[in-house]
Design an enzyme around this catalytic site. Structure first.
Site, mmCIF file in Angstrom:
data_model
loop_
_atom_site.group_PDB
_atom_site.id
_atom_site.type_symbol
_atom_site.label_atom_id
_atom_site.label_comp_id
_atom_site.label_asym_id
_atom_site.label_seq_id
_atom_site.Cartn_x
_atom_site.Cartn_y
_atom_site.Cartn_z
ATOM 1 N N LYS A 85 19.001 9.666 23.033
ATOM 2 C CA LYS A 85 19.104 8.248 23.370
ATOM 3 C C LYS A 85 17.791 7.593 22.935
ATOM 4 C CE LYS A 85 17.882 5.506 25.890
ATOM 5 N NZ LYS A 85 16.998 4.312 25.557
ATOM 6 N N GLU A 124 6.874 13.173 29.497
ATOM 7 C CA GLU A 124 5.625 12.731 28.878
ATOM 8 C C GLU A 124 5.508 11.253 29.188
ATOM 9 O OE1 GLU A 124 3.157 10.887 26.957
ATOM 10 O OE2 GLU A 124 4.394 11.179 25.178
ATOM 11 N N CYS A 171 0.615 6.045 24.071
ATOM 12 C CA CYS A 171 0.219 6.579 25.379
ATOM 13 C C CYS A 171 -1.142 7.245 25.322
ATOM 14 C CB CYS A 171 1.276 7.551 25.887
ATOM 15 S SG CYS A 171 1.599 8.927 24.758
ATOM 16 N N GLU A 194 -1.904 0.398 31.948
ATOM 17 C CA GLU A 194 -1.931 0.788 30.540
ATOM 18 C C GLU A 194 -1.787 -0.463 29.680
ATOM 19 O OE1 GLU A 194 0.004 4.412 27.907
ATOM 20 O OE2 GLU A 194 1.153 3.556 29.571
#
Length: 489
Positions: A185, A261, A295, A392
């Site tokens: 997906k 992750e 990330c 972030e």
């Protein structure tokens, strides 16, 4: 790529339907959703908008193919991956143009992603024939202990938009090598690269039903019936910590194997004894690779007070000179952010820091449209209360603070729920190793600004995830260990 005809040619090579059981087909009801070019805000094309019914049909196909695929010779799985690697490399330019169209990064970066993503297939083509068991005499001598590794089974792979080729290959590679069937997906913002990748794997000889691809604008509605279906045995997800938490909760219903992750909040530490020029070079990679939409991007810069001004001036000069523009334009180094929401969020984080006393050394103001651009930005005097210290950033913003001693910076760097990666620059090997050991992250870049490598384990501690991808351990995420107790008379 400034030609509409050229763009149409690239898009024309991509299937726009769902891949289920080896066939590309429309979504239930013929539903579609648009894919946007973030450099212009215009629609590139429409792709199939999969439903929960389509997802369950993909699981049917994966389950039907699982037994025969698990029994396929390791060498055959290896050779499929190697052929797919060769095909990706041969089509680097075409795939890079597609990545740039739907994600926005420069063509140079997109080409690098193709090389990086393809390497996962080459690495796992080599690991496929090295899945080993064990056979030992039990301590009492009356029996034998036999261990075998077998594929975990049908797996749901959920990938993000920021690295639309390499994130799928990092999951698909070990799954194929281990003998697992899959439902991929991809992110709704960047489905085209995943669809082209599926075509490449089909061309490489991957059997029908081993890889199924569901593109959708409703990811939760598609994932929910899969994770609650007892036939699915694993979920591998790359994305935000918030979504990861929800998937972990949902996966508990059927006690699924999970690989997560998740988000990062990477500290970048420059010690007083660091080679400042090398640290600036590393910062440019750690911060600006992928437009900061990664990330593992450096999020919080901690620079020793003795070298802070030198580092800041040099970094600001380098970032301020970067060329902002469409990724397919000659000379463009910084493309658009993925969408308007992400651009606005980055701008809000910068504005919040400035309101709390931060000083803008370069950048800091989004240009007018079209497209979702934000300039490379350097901030100093950043308050610990600023949102970008805890959130972030996922954009081209470097927020710099100073420190005075080793223990102080270690406390600050570890003061976060995230633990994915950190970066340390120091010419004192003792100090560098102390910091590397003390940092609560799954990866450390020591005097280098880039840590990703298909041959190395990628993953984090704390709320940055579970498990590892890449390296020798990556394939273990798709294998079960079976113990056979053997009686010997």
């Amino acid at each position: 790529m400034n030609s509409t005809v050229h763009e149409a040619e690239v898009l024309g090579n991509v299937e726009k339907g769902l891949l289920i059981g080896g066939q590309f087909r429309p979504a239930t009801g013929g539903r579609t959703f648009p894919v946007e070019n973030p450099a212009t805000g215009t629609t590139l094309c429409e792709v199939a908008d999969g439903t929960s019914r389509d997802a369950l049909e993909a699981l049917d196909a994966a389950c039907a193919a699982q037994a025969s695929w698990a029994a396929t010779a390791p060498r055959e799985r290896s050779e499929i991956l190697r052929r797919a690697y060769d095909l990706l490399v041969a089509r680097t330019e075409e795939i890079a143009q597609l990545i740039t169209l739907e994600m926005g990064k420069s063509l140079a970066e997109s080409r690098s992603e193709v090389v990086y993503g393809a390497e996962f297939f080459r690495w796992y083509s080599e690991e496929a024939v090295r899945i080993q068991g064990d056979f030992t005499v039990e301590p009492g001598g009356s029996g034998r202990i036999m261990l075998m590794r077998q594929p975990v089974g049908p797996s749901l792979l959920i990938t993000p938009w920021n690295v639309p080729l390499a994130m799928p290959t990092r999951k698909i590679g070990p799954a194929i090598a281990a003998g697992c069937t899959m439902i991929l997906k991809p992110a709704e913002q960047t489905p085209l690269t995943a669809l082209l990748l599926a075509s490449v794997l089909t061309e490489a000889g991957l059997p029908d039903g081993v890889l199924n691809v569901i593109t959708t604008s409703e990811p939760e509605a598609v994932a929910a019936p899969l994770v609650h279906d007892g036939r699915l045995r694993k979920v591998s997800f790359t994305g935000s910590t918030e979504v990861g938490r929800k998937l972990i909760v949902s996966s508990a219903d059927k006690v699924l194997r999970t690989s997560m992750e998740l988000g990062g909040n990477a500290p970048f530490i420059v010690c007083a004894d660091a080679d400042v020029d090398a640290a600036v070079d590393g910062a440019m990679i750690a911060k600006m690779r992928n437009i900061g939409e990664a990330c593992i991007a450096a999020n919080r810069f901690y620079v020793h007070a003795d070298v802070a001004e030198e580092f800041t001036e040099k970094l600001s000069a380098r970032m301020g000179k970067m060329v902002v523009g469409r990724g397919d334009e000659d000379g463009a180094e910084v493309g658009p952010l993925i969408d308007a929401a992400q651009r606005d969020r980055v701008a809000e984080l910068v504005d919040d820091a400035v309101r709390r006393g931060a000083r803008v050394r370069t950048g800091g103001t989004a240009p007018p449209g079209p497209g979702y651009f934000y300039p490379p930005t350097v901030l100093t005097d950043v308050s610990p209360a600023a949102r970008l210290r805890t959130e972030e950033i996922f954009g081209p913003v470097a927020a710099i603070s100073t420190f005075a001693d080793e223990q102080e910076v270690l406390r600050s760097a570890n003061d976060t729920e995230s633990g994915l990666v950190s970066y340390v620059y120091s010419r004192d090997i003792g100090r560098a190793l102390r910091l590397a050991e003390g940092l609560e992250t799954g990866m450390v870049g020591l005097n280098r600004g880039f840590v990703s490598n298909p041959a190395a384990p990628f993953g984090g501690m704390k709320q940055s995830g579970l498990g590892r991808e890449g390296g020798r351990v990556g394939i273990e995420e798709f294998l079960e260990i079976k113990y056979v107790a053997v009686e010997v008379d």
